[in-house]
Design a protein around this motif. Structure first.
Motif, PDB file in Angstrom:
ATOM      1  N   LYS A  42      -4.543   2.681   4.156  1.00 27.85           N
ATOM      2  CA  LYS A  42      -3.515   1.733   4.577  1.00 27.85           C
ATOM      3  C   LYS A  42      -3.248   0.718   3.470  1.00 27.85           C
ATOM      4  CE  LYS A  42      -2.357  -1.455   8.296  1.00 27.85           C
ATOM      5  NZ  LYS A  42      -2.789  -2.048   9.560  1.00 27.85           N
ATOM      6  N   GLN A  46       0.304  -0.021   1.641  1.00 31.14           N
ATOM      7  CA  GLN A  46       0.855  -1.368   1.658  1.00 31.14           C
ATOM      8  C   GLN A  46       1.154  -1.829   0.234  1.00 31.14           C
ATOM      9  OE1 GLN A  46      -1.791  -4.364   3.265  1.00 31.14           O
ATOM     10  NE2 GLN A  46      -0.077  -5.594   3.961  1.00 31.14           N
ATOM     11  N   SER A  69       2.988   0.146  10.189  1.00 33.07           N
ATOM     12  CA  SER A  69       2.106   1.106   9.533  1.00 33.07           C
ATOM     13  C   SER A  69       1.977   2.335  10.424  1.00 33.07           C
ATOM     14  CB  SER A  69       0.737   0.468   9.316  1.00 33.07           C
ATOM     15  OG  SER A  69      -0.122   1.379   8.691  1.00 33.07           O
ATOM     16  N   TYR A 109       3.531   2.714   5.066  1.00 37.58           N
ATOM     17  CA  TYR A 109       3.668   1.296   5.356  1.00 37.58           C
ATOM     18  C   TYR A 109       5.110   0.930   5.050  1.00 37.58           C
ATOM     19  CZ  TYR A 109       2.712  -3.691   5.494  1.00 37.58           C
ATOM     20  OH  TYR A 109       2.715  -5.018   5.809  1.00 37.58           O
TER      21      TYR A 109
END
Length: 116
Positions: A42, A46, A69, A109
């Motif tokens: 993640k 991002q 997300s 994301y």
């Protein structure tokens, strides 16, 4: 001849290393922008999205209006982590390399942003 080939190879490698694979940015009708970063975690997804937004905004600040997300892994997120941890322990005991079950597109994301 060898020197020429080495120089060409160096130039090609340098060009490849300097090219960035940032996510595309879409400008919406209301003037807001949107991009989606991909990554094996993640945090990496991002960072990819934020990097694309920063590149788009240049010297201006990125103002994130909304974000989301999504996990797209083969297994569900919790099961995938447990398997990777178990395989890591077994690999450490037997001195083998740990196989990586994650892919570079496991996480998405998406951010909607403005440049100010």
């Amino acid at each position: 001849m060898k020197l020429a080939l080495m120089l060409v190879a160096a130039a090609v490698l340098t060009a490849c290393a300097s090219t960035s694979d940032t996510s595309p940015v879409i400008t919406r009708q209301d003037g807001t922008k949107e991009t989606t970063g991909l990554g094996s975690t993640k945090a990496k997804a991002q960072q990819a999205a934020i990097t694309a937004a920063n590149k788009q905004c240049g010297n201006k600040s990125v103002i994130v209006l909304s974000d989301s997300s999504t996990y797209n892994g083969v297994l569900d997120e919790k099961t995938g982590r447990m398997i990777e941890q178990g395989v890591g322990v077994v690999s450490a005991v037997f001195g083998k390399a740990t196989p990586n079950l994650s892919r570079n597109d496991d996480y998405e994301y998406t951010i909607k942003f403005q440049c100010r």
